[in-house]
Design a protein around this motif. Structure first.
Motif, PDB file in Angstrom:
ATOM      1  N   THR A 125       0.854  -1.185   0.000  1.00  0.00           N
ATOM      2  CA  THR A 125       0.000   0.000   0.000  1.00  0.00           C
ATOM      3  C   THR A 125       0.889   1.233   0.000  1.00  0.00           C
ATOM      4  O   THR A 125       1.874   1.299   0.745  1.00  0.00           O
ATOM      5  CB  THR A 125      -0.918  -0.003   1.237  1.00  0.00           C
ATOM      6  OG1 THR A 125      -1.766  -1.144   1.170  1.00  0.00           O
ATOM      7  CG2 THR A 125      -1.764   1.254   1.284  1.00  0.00           C
TER       8      THR A 125
ATOM      9  N   ARG B 280      -3.927   0.904  -2.942  1.00  0.00           N
ATOM     10  CA  ARG B 280      -3.665  -0.463  -2.500  1.00  0.00           C
ATOM     11  C   ARG B 280      -3.890  -1.400  -3.688  1.00  0.00           C
ATOM     12  O   ARG B 280      -4.658  -1.105  -4.601  1.00  0.00           O
ATOM     13  CB  ARG B 280      -4.556  -0.864  -1.326  1.00  0.00           C
ATOM     14  CG  ARG B 280      -6.014  -0.928  -1.628  1.00  0.00           C
ATOM     15  CD  ARG B 280      -6.845  -1.475  -0.474  1.00  0.00           C
ATOM     16  NE  ARG B 280      -6.732  -0.670   0.721  1.00  0.00           N
ATOM     17  CZ  ARG B 280      -6.217  -1.116   1.844  1.00  0.00           C
ATOM     18  NH1 ARG B 280      -5.750  -2.354   1.921  1.00  0.00           N
ATOM     19  NH2 ARG B 280      -6.169  -0.338   2.910  1.00  0.00           N
TER      20      ARG B 280
ATOM     21  N   ILE C 256      -5.237  -4.449  -5.999  1.00  0.00           N
ATOM     22  CA  ILE C 256      -6.433  -5.280  -6.191  1.00  0.00           C
ATOM     23  C   ILE C 256      -5.948  -6.680  -6.530  1.00  0.00           C
ATOM     24  O   ILE C 256      -5.218  -6.878  -7.500  1.00  0.00           O
ATOM     25  CB  ILE C 256      -7.318  -4.752  -7.329  1.00  0.00           C
ATOM     26  CG1 ILE C 256      -7.800  -3.323  -7.018  1.00  0.00           C
ATOM     27  CG2 ILE C 256      -8.517  -5.671  -7.549  1.00  0.00           C
ATOM     28  CD1 ILE C 256      -8.565  -2.678  -8.163  1.00  0.00           C
ATOM     29  N   ARG C 257      -6.348  -7.655  -5.707  1.00  0.00           N
ATOM     30  CA  ARG C 257      -5.902  -9.039  -5.920  1.00  0.00           C
ATOM     31  C   ARG C 257      -7.069  -9.903  -6.355  1.00  0.00           C
ATOM     32  O   ARG C 257      -8.168  -9.809  -5.799  1.00  0.00           O
ATOM     33  CB  ARG C 257      -5.290  -9.620  -4.643  1.00  0.00           C
ATOM     34  CG  ARG C 257      -3.935  -9.005  -4.273  1.00  0.00           C
ATOM     35  CD  ARG C 257      -3.366  -9.683  -3.043  1.00  0.00           C
ATOM     36  NE  ARG C 257      -1.998  -9.261  -2.763  1.00  0.00           N
ATOM     37  CZ  ARG C 257      -1.687  -8.219  -2.011  1.00  0.00           C
ATOM     38  NH1 ARG C 257      -2.661  -7.503  -1.458  1.00  0.00           N
ATOM     39  NH2 ARG C 257      -0.427  -7.887  -1.801  1.00  0.00           N
TER      40      ARG C 257
ATOM     41  N   GLU D 212     -13.595   1.354   2.814  1.00  0.00           N
ATOM     42  CA  GLU D 212     -12.615   0.392   2.301  1.00  0.00           C
ATOM     43  C   GLU D 212     -12.862  -0.985   2.887  1.00  0.00           C
ATOM     44  O   GLU D 212     -12.755  -2.014   2.189  1.00  0.00           O
ATOM     45  CB  GLU D 212     -11.200   0.856   2.630  1.00  0.00           C
ATOM     46  CG  GLU D 212     -10.717   2.031   1.808  1.00  0.00           C
ATOM     47  CD  GLU D 212      -9.271   2.386   2.099  1.00  0.00           C
ATOM     48  OE1 GLU D 212      -8.685   1.760   3.016  1.00  0.00           O
ATOM     49  OE2 GLU D 212      -8.741   3.270   1.418  1.00  0.00           O
ATOM     50  N   ALA D 213     -13.213  -1.022   4.193  1.00  0.00           N
ATOM     51  CA  ALA D 213     -13.512  -2.305   4.835  1.00  0.00           C
ATOM     52  C   ALA D 213     -14.731  -2.945   4.186  1.00  0.00           C
ATOM     53  O   ALA D 213     -14.774  -4.155   3.960  1.00  0.00           O
ATOM     54  CB  ALA D 213     -13.739  -2.109   6.331  1.00  0.00           C
TER      55      ALA D 213
ATOM     56  N   ARG E  98     -13.688  -4.369   0.822  1.00  0.00           N
ATOM     57  CA  ARG E  98     -12.993  -5.655   0.989  1.00  0.00           C
ATOM     58  C   ARG E  98     -13.975  -6.750   1.388  1.00  0.00           C
ATOM     59  O   ARG E  98     -13.861  -7.896   0.933  1.00  0.00           O
ATOM     60  CB  ARG E  98     -11.887  -5.520   2.037  1.00  0.00           C
ATOM     61  CG  ARG E  98     -10.723  -4.646   1.603  1.00  0.00           C
ATOM     62  CD  ARG E  98      -9.534  -4.802   2.536  1.00  0.00           C
ATOM     63  NE  ARG E  98      -9.835  -4.359   3.880  1.00  0.00           N
ATOM     64  CZ  ARG E  98      -9.662  -3.117   4.302  1.00  0.00           C
ATOM     65  NH1 ARG E  98      -9.216  -2.186   3.474  1.00  0.00           N
ATOM     66  NH2 ARG E  98      -9.942  -2.776   5.549  1.00  0.00           N
ATOM     67  N   TYR E  99     -14.927  -6.391   2.263  1.00  0.00           N
ATOM     68  CA  TYR E  99     -15.927  -7.366   2.702  1.00  0.00           C
ATOM     69  C   TYR E  99     -16.783  -7.831   1.522  1.00  0.00           C
ATOM     70  O   TYR E  99     -17.052  -9.035   1.366  1.00  0.00           O
ATOM     71  CB  TYR E  99     -16.809  -6.727   3.775  1.00  0.00           C
ATOM     72  CG  TYR E  99     -17.935  -7.613   4.272  1.00  0.00           C
ATOM     73  CD1 TYR E  99     -17.688  -8.634   5.174  1.00  0.00           C
ATOM     74  CD2 TYR E  99     -19.239  -7.411   3.842  1.00  0.00           C
ATOM     75  CE1 TYR E  99     -18.708  -9.443   5.629  1.00  0.00           C
ATOM     76  CE2 TYR E  99     -20.277  -8.217   4.290  1.00  0.00           C
ATOM     77  CZ  TYR E  99     -20.003  -9.226   5.192  1.00  0.00           C
ATOM     78  OH  TYR E  99     -21.027 -10.018   5.637  1.00  0.00           O
TER      79      TYR E  99
ATOM     80  N   GLN F 240     -15.949  -7.861  -1.642  1.00  0.00           N
ATOM     81  CA  GLN F 240     -15.135  -8.706  -2.515  1.00  0.00           C
ATOM     82  C   GLN F 240     -14.956 -10.102  -1.918  1.00  0.00           C
ATOM     83  O   GLN F 240     -15.004 -11.111  -2.624  1.00  0.00           O
ATOM     84  CB  GLN F 240     -13.778  -8.048  -2.750  1.00  0.00           C
ATOM     85  CG  GLN F 240     -13.851  -6.779  -3.579  1.00  0.00           C
ATOM     86  CD  GLN F 240     -12.538  -6.029  -3.627  1.00  0.00           C
ATOM     87  OE1 GLN F 240     -11.681  -6.203  -2.751  1.00  0.00           O
ATOM     88  NE2 GLN F 240     -12.359  -5.184  -4.629  1.00  0.00           N
ATOM     89  N   LYS F 241     -14.771 -10.136  -0.593  1.00  0.00           N
ATOM     90  CA  LYS F 241     -14.617 -11.424   0.082  1.00  0.00           C
ATOM     91  C   LYS F 241     -15.895 -12.245  -0.026  1.00  0.00           C
ATOM     92  O   LYS F 241     -15.869 -13.448  -0.314  1.00  0.00           O
ATOM     93  CB  LYS F 241     -14.260 -11.187   1.550  1.00  0.00           C
ATOM     94  CG  LYS F 241     -14.195 -12.449   2.392  1.00  0.00           C
ATOM     95  CD  LYS F 241     -13.912 -12.111   3.848  1.00  0.00           C
ATOM     96  CE  LYS F 241     -13.927 -13.343   4.726  1.00  0.00           C
ATOM     97  NZ  LYS F 241     -13.691 -13.013   6.151  1.00  0.00           N
TER      98      LYS F 241
ATOM     99  N   THR G 137     -17.257  -6.164  10.770  1.00  0.00           N
ATOM    100  CA  THR G 137     -17.575  -5.106   9.822  1.00  0.00           C
ATOM    101  C   THR G 137     -18.641  -4.171  10.344  1.00  0.00           C
ATOM    102  O   THR G 137     -18.871  -3.114   9.769  1.00  0.00           O
ATOM    103  CB  THR G 137     -18.089  -5.721   8.502  1.00  0.00           C
ATOM    104  OG1 THR G 137     -19.305  -6.433   8.770  1.00  0.00           O
ATOM    105  CG2 THR G 137     -17.061  -6.656   7.911  1.00  0.00           C
TER     106      THR G 137
END
Length: 642
Positions: free
Chosen positions: A93, A115, A117-118, A264-265, A268-269, A271-272, A465
């Motif tokens: 990051t 950051r 992106i994976r 952002e969290a 990510r959540y 995407q997860k 979250t």
């Protein structure tokens, strides 16, 4: 797993209205932020940017998307930006400040926090937030040029600005007062370290000492503070060494980034959950195929055994276990649907019974005690969403009892006038109550009014979250019900979920018996890429009196159908296959025989692609694992229809 990406796309096209509304809310949140959210691919091509890019650059999103970001960077800062981008692609990051050129040629300052992106373990791009810091840069320049200009800018700045000298706050602007919760007079030369989160204080003190020594340090640092009310806020701090009243001091620019971090969290959540949904759907599909093979072989054994055989009871027990496994995969598929909403009649007591086994399996140190009222109405609801409410409340209770304990789930019927807490219900309407109680740590009174807020959590972003209870609240409201809570510290909490009763009356207390397997005649083409499904299903169909043709892939099935379509009365078609999908095969068969009768079969639930095919002419859908009675009844219905 078979074409899970195609299935994920199909589910995305089938999103429900509540999901669309939720996405709309998230998009509105992003669009109304002062800062700019962006993503690029691994070639630095901008793939998405929020609309407020126009405020900073004068360009519309359409003018930015598809271009390389270096097209907008001031030439003197280009090398640094390229180096930062490569470091992010390397997996780290990165935060930096640079100048960009607007549409009118004006130079503006921006700070970006990027950051990687994976996807599937590989970095495929960059995502980040872009902040207009032109005012901040102008403020720094103004401090060197004019005291009067400095005061005007400082008093109206969007960032908190304050001066620290000898570890004490000597001056702060209105924004700093707003963030910390104190007036400049009320702070009384208080040490800024008092406001730093205990876990971050050592690092901030060390940085302060090193900066006073004149050591070269980066201008920016992120940490947490505690305001007057004790709330934890995430902040970015930029610091400049200055002279204040002829003594060394540090000028600080502080921005509250709590909401940005929460966003952002959530990203990510999301995407997860998308990845988990895809994985869950694929596992459920494959597991249903395995269950189909087990169930088919057991059914064949039961049909061939003498009714008095002692082994029959063991085979019937296997069938019950298959049914239990099937319920588990249904729950996985409900999660994998991504929130699609399918309303139907739901027996709440039966739902609690079925879900209880799954819930206790997730937290074995928790003992679950259902207390179900015998006579309560059904509800009109999305079964998967009500399961989600139960799961969220159960996990919330389990978190409140880390050393184990008891959770009680109760059901009853009542009018809105009898509701507990602050539930907003019609006083004369009948509701079904789901009450979930625990003996955990309880909720402090000051937090009771906030626990249903999105992102509100006392666990910290790394452990939660803050979306579990807000999701339960949203589901209850979308079903025209409500949710309330009663809690006492160190004694436990009770959540009350009120859902409108169906007008269809009481839930059935007995399960209707399915008739014995029907027999028939004709030719069936069975298409499935799973050998165990082909073998058992073909034999079951033959025992029912049908002639059976089989194919293990789309091309083979198409070849057989082309040669023998005049003999084939029905095609049982697996939707998910390699080489040629069930959908593509169906369209090819329709070209050969427009009147072909097709029964769709899948380990996935009926949604997306299956619904599309049913709308354009397929005659039915049966979900694996199916038994011989269910299969025979469905086939007879299709073949007997005009």
């Amino acid at each position: 797993m078979k074409n899970v990406h195609a299935e994920s796309d199909a589910r995305a096209q089938n999103q429900s209205k509540p999901t669309i509304e939720k996405e709309k809310s998230y998009r509105e949140l992003i669009e109304n932020l002062n800062d700019i959210v962006y993503t690029t691919d691994d070639k630095a091509i901008v793939t998405w940017v929020s609309p407020n890019i126009s405020r900073l650059s004068g360009y519309t999103p359409d003018e930015v998307i598809g271009k390389n970001f270096i097209d907008f960077v001031a030439p003197d800062d280009l090398t640094g930006r390229i180096d930062q981008f490569l470091k992010i692609l390397g997996g780290t990051t990165q935060a930096t400040e640079y100048r960009l050129v607007t549409k009118t040629g004006e130079i503006k300052w921006a700070r970006t926090n990027g950051r990687p992106i994976r996807r599937e373990g590989r970095v495929v791009g960059v995502q980040g937030i872009l902040v207009d810091i032109t005012d901040q840069k102008k403020t720094e320049e103004a401090l060197r040029q004019s005291e009067e200009k400095y005061r005007i800018l400082v008093q109206h700045a969007k960032d908190a600005i304050f001066v620290i000298q000898e570890e004490r706050i000597r001056f702060m602007n209105p924004k700093a007062s707003e963030i910390l919760g104190y007036t400049c007079e009320g702070i009384a030369d208080r040490s800024f370290i008092d406001f730093v989160h205990p876990d971050d204080r050592a690092a901030i003190v060390d940085r302060y000492i090193r900066r006073l020594r004149g050591e070269p340090l980066s201008d920016q640092i992120s940490f947490r503070i505690l305001n007057k009310d004790g709330d934890v806020r995430d902040v970015d701090l930029n610091a400049v060494l200055i002279s204040w009243e002829k003594k060394p001091a540090i000028l600080n620019f502080l921005r509250d980034i709590t909401r940005h971090n929460q966003m952002e969290a959530q990203l990510r959540y999301a995407q997860k959950m998308e990845a988990l949904g895809t994985l869950a759907g694929g596992i459920a599909h494959n597991f249903n195929n395995l269950l189909m093979g087990i169930h088919g072989n057991v059914s064949l054994s039961l049909m061939r055994l003498d009714p008095s055989a002692s082994s029959i009871k063991y085979l019937e027990n296997i069938n019950k276990l298959v049914e239990s496994g099937s319920r588990l995969t249904h729950q996985l598929l409900d999660s994998a649907r991504g929130g699609s909403c399918e309303f139907g009649t739901v027996d709440v007591n039966q739902l609690v019974r079925e879900v209880s086994e799954t819930l206790t399996a997730t937290k074995k140190h928790i003992r679950l005690h259902p207390r179900l009222s015998e006579k309560i109405p059904c509800i009109q609801a999305d079964r998967g969403q009500i399961e989600q409410v139960l799961l969220n409340l159960f996990l919330n209770a389990a978190d409140a009892m880390p050393d184990g304990g008891n959770v009680f789930i109760e059901t009853s019927a009542l009018t809105g006038a009898g509701a507990r807490g602050k539930a907003a219900l019609s006083s004369h309407r009948t509701y079904v109550l789901l009450k979930v109680s625990d003996g955990g740590t309880g909720i402090p009174e000051k937090n009771l009014d906030r626990i249903f807020e999105p992102f509100f959590t006392t666990k910290g972003l790394e452990n939660g979250t803050g979306l579990g209870l807000s999701t339960a609240y949203g589901i209850a409201k979308s079903h025209y019900g409500d949710i309330a809570v009663e809690s006492e510290v160190d004694k436990g909490s009770s959540f009350f979920v009120y859902l409108p009763a169906s007008e269809d009356g009481l839930a059935a207390t007995e399960t209707m018996k399915v008739s014995e397997a029907a027999t028939g005649q004709g030719t069936i083409l069975l298409v499935d890429d799973d050998a165990s499904v082909i073998e058992t299903s073909a034999e079951l169909l033959e025992l029912m009196g049908f002639a059976v043709l089989t194919a293990s892939c789309g091309p083979d099935a198409l070849g057989t159908f082309l040669k023998k379509w005049q003999l084939i009365d029905l095609v049982i078609l697996d939707l998910i296959m390699p080489e040629m999908s069930g959908k593509a095969l169906y369209h090819q068969m329709k070209k050969i025989n427009p009147g072909v009768k097709v029964l769709l079969s899948s380990g996935f639930s009926v949604s997306g692609e299956a619904e599309d095919l049913l709308r354009i002419g397929c005659h039915g859908f049966i979900q694996k694992p199916y038994d011989i009675k269910q299969l025979s009844a469905t086939i007879v219905d299709i073949l007997s229809a005009e």
